[in-house]
Motif scaffolding. Sequence first.
Motif, mmCIF file in Angstrom:
data_model
loop_
_atom_site.group_PDB
_atom_site.id
_atom_site.type_symbol
_atom_site.label_atom_id
_atom_site.label_comp_id
_atom_site.label_asym_id
_atom_site.label_seq_id
_atom_site.Cartn_x
_atom_site.Cartn_y
_atom_site.Cartn_z
ATOM 1 N N LEU A 153 75.300 63.952 -25.476
ATOM 2 C CA LEU A 153 76.552 64.785 -25.058
ATOM 3 C C LEU A 153 77.762 63.635 -24.873
ATOM 4 O O LEU A 153 77.497 62.568 -24.768
ATOM 5 N N THR A 206 83.951 68.358 -11.407
ATOM 6 C CA THR A 206 82.572 69.029 -11.157
ATOM 7 C C THR A 206 82.580 70.368 -10.465
ATOM 8 O O THR A 206 82.201 71.433 -11.016
ATOM 9 N N ARG A 225 82.093 63.661 -23.511
ATOM 10 C CA ARG A 225 82.834 64.414 -22.588
ATOM 11 C C ARG A 225 84.181 63.635 -22.885
ATOM 12 O O ARG A 225 84.416 62.524 -23.187
ATOM 13 N N TRP A 226 85.220 64.673 -23.377
ATOM 14 C CA TRP A 226 86.613 64.259 -23.623
ATOM 15 C C TRP A 226 87.430 64.911 -22.825
ATOM 16 O O TRP A 226 88.199 65.901 -22.918
ATOM 17 N N ASP A 227 87.981 64.198 -21.643
ATOM 18 C CA ASP A 227 89.068 64.402 -20.703
ATOM 19 C C ASP A 227 89.947 63.602 -20.305
ATOM 20 O O ASP A 227 89.441 62.204 -20.662
ATOM 21 N N GLU A 250 79.047 69.442 -18.567
ATOM 22 C CA GLU A 250 78.318 68.180 -18.865
ATOM 23 C C GLU A 250 76.881 68.365 -18.311
ATOM 24 O O GLU A 250 76.001 67.986 -18.857
ATOM 25 N N THR A 267 84.669 70.352 -16.390
ATOM 26 C CA THR A 267 84.111 69.630 -17.554
ATOM 27 C C THR A 267 82.852 68.796 -17.127
ATOM 28 O O THR A 267 82.067 68.810 -17.611
ATOM 29 N N GLN A 268 83.015 68.071 -15.741
ATOM 30 C CA GLN A 268 81.630 67.282 -15.447
ATOM 31 C C GLN A 268 80.697 67.981 -15.183
ATOM 32 O O GLN A 268 79.473 67.837 -15.524
ATOM 33 N N ILE A 288 82.279 67.957 -24.900
ATOM 34 C CA ILE A 288 82.764 68.818 -23.899
ATOM 35 C C ILE A 288 83.953 68.559 -23.563
ATOM 36 O O ILE A 288 84.390 67.223 -23.346
ATOM 37 N N GLY A 289 85.074 69.179 -23.597
ATOM 38 C CA GLY A 289 86.353 68.758 -23.170
ATOM 39 C C GLY A 289 87.551 69.738 -22.846
ATOM 40 O O GLY A 289 86.976 71.044 -22.471
ATOM 41 N N ARG A 293 89.062 69.792 -15.268
ATOM 42 C CA ARG A 293 88.494 68.683 -15.027
ATOM 43 C C ARG A 293 87.561 68.751 -13.834
ATOM 44 O O ARG A 293 87.537 69.771 -13.148
#
Length: 814
Positions: free
Chosen positions: A599, A522, A601-603, A587, A583-584, A629-630, A520
């Motif tokens: 887009l 950035t 995001r799945w976390d 993204e 993941t950030q 994105i995950g 997870r």
Amino acid sequence: MRYAEVVVNSPGVERRTFSYALPLDMSLEVGHAVWVPFGPRILQGIVFQLTEYPSVEETRDISGLIDQRPILSPAQVELARWISERYLSSLFDAAALMMPPGFLRRVITFLTLAARPPEDTVSSLTTQQRGLVELLQRKGKVAVAEVEKALGKKEARIVIGQLVRKRLVAKSQELERVRVRAKVVPHLRLALEVEGVQEIASLLKARGAAKQAELLKLLWAEPRPIPLSEAKKRARCSMAVVEALRRKGLVAIEQVRVHRDPLAHRTFTLASFLSLTPAQEAAWREIKAAMEGERGDHGKPPVFLLHGVTGSGKTEIYLRALEQAISQGKRGIVLVPEIALTPQTIDRFASRFPHRVAVLHSKLSVGEQFDEWWRIEEGAFDVVIGPRGAIFAPQPDLGLIVIDEEHEWTYKQQEQSPRYHARDVAIKLAELSGSVVILGSATPDVATYYRSQIGDYRLLELPERIARGREEDLLPKVEVVDLREELKAGNRSIFSRLLAQGMEQALAAKEQVILFLNRRGTATFVQCRDCGYVLRCRRCDVSLTYHSAGEGLVCHQCNYRMAVPDFCPQCGSKRIKFLGIGTQKVEEETGRAFPGANLLRWDSDVTRGKHSHEEILDKFLAHQADVLIGTQMIAKGLDFPLVTLVGVINADISLHLPDFRASERTFQILSQVAGRAGRGALAGHVIVQSYTPEHYAIACAAKHDYKSFYEQEISLRRQYETPPFNRLLRLLYTSPNNALCQREAQRMHQLLKEERDSWGMGVSLIGPSPAFIQRVRGRFRWQIILRSDDPARLLAQVPIPQGWIVDIDPVSLL
């Protein structure tokens, strides 16, 4: 006189029961919840056994029943005993896993003034003592926890003890209030015969009571009572109108229990059974024969390992097995490894068995969990679906247990005792209830597959995907990109040239893409470029992760947060650098590289809401996003027909961790995420980026070759005597003082060594050593690993002091 052996809700009683006498007028069964005297307190207990003779000379009477119905079945009582013995937990903690939501009630200690203290006595008190006395004078009664929060635990105990000894303050205990009850809603109904309603309504309207007449007609048209709020809304009237009719004896208000249905917001389309492939047909024949009465060795119901590649139709086998169970008057439990998988699994089962599916998981409200639990217990559902805790649902007439993605480590309870594994619990529950177990996976746990090879489990294989509109249904093509070569070629993007090209082609064709990174945030850490200082959590031995979505720096262990500093805290430099990716960051980079793509995001950072998983899943299935994105949430069992490309940003994240299961985890996660591609009418393509593409876990995953991976992995396990050739036990000690923590670990190691040698046990002791993350939430952590065929035998000879955590069969040594 009869007696009961009762497990009591009190810390420190561990794995024992207490004898109580049954009052003459009390009728009890095994599994009843009771109130029992325990020292000066009245506590909750569960009846585990009824006997003619007590285990002690003097007994006290059971105070009363908590509920008229037993809350545990005899099979659940036996299961609790097994869990307590296997995982070395207290009997009550084991039984608590199976109790209805909201049942457990803590004993709360309160403080009150023993007497009004004289002024001269108050003046002689310390500032803190006087403050507590004044607080009690104002409030009358205060919980000890409130005082501890204000003064700190250590100081609060000192002050309270001093005041108790001075006989100024008295302690008392009370049970905390009930957290959840059945929900009742006022409903409105007619209080007279239906035949006369029209005439009375006309009379009321003629007398100027038009609203009363309208409400009466509404109730006349309804076949059953309707909620009071709904009646007022539909008749556009106030409560005064309702009261006027009630005074005239025309309507009545009654309290009706309502079910808080977690699936009320969803609709399901009825689905029919699908035709089976030859491999599915062969597997189904074996399962059906077992469900119709064929038994394994020793008369136990068999455990099936359904090893099928991704998209091979394992779910259809589960559905057939459930239908077979229902036809025999039985019911089922289906476990999934993540809450994220629950919505799609529910959809598949509810489409086949409408209104007969229950769901249990932690994202439900306590009220929803309470209502589902009791309706399950009453036999309202054919199948219960949920993560690991759903194995303890009170499903009557159990005949089938399915564990989907059985290899997942999330089936192990790690946060608190009992630290059970749902797969092992399920197999024991099946033994007690006579149920068939199906373990399903495309990448079985190495130990599970080994057990299928030595005959403990029956292996069923689905080696090919089901064709979905393609002449030739191949597993997705997997290409591995060597990131070292990308760097040599001058490409410093997170996207290799092959992945960037593949994304361009897929997006141009209006297909969907999944990008996977199991991390997870950035930036994984923030560093000063001048002095090298890394911003770390002040409570944990980990670096802080930068989250660009308004969260700043976050500790992924304890959730400590802080803003990004403008200057280095150590040298004052402004050259603060964000390093690593999560993941950030993926993204953000994807948005810059493909500005026309939508887009998603799945976390865990974006799934904190009750229906978050469902909403993200529905959006992606509806093609409201082009790129998903995950983290590992997107790798497990989900079916996205339009996904043709999967990109693994970095396959090495879990590969080099100091854990003997690191290679297995890497192979499993890569194989599973690759399986999301090409599940529809279009072929799939997977691009895996790695700095170590030659590693056997990555090479075998790229070839979809589980058996080659298994042969190499089991050879290493045999060489190093790790599971399945031995069992492990982890002892973990935590303390805010590192030196004390180390001394206690060394003392325990010496004690274990002496006991092992004196009994001649073949137990290997590894450690003591600091844990991989040495400090978490302000507490240092040291561990000792025991390795043998039964490491718990050694602990039976050694008293384990408070502060030690015992984890039998740990899934991770980190």
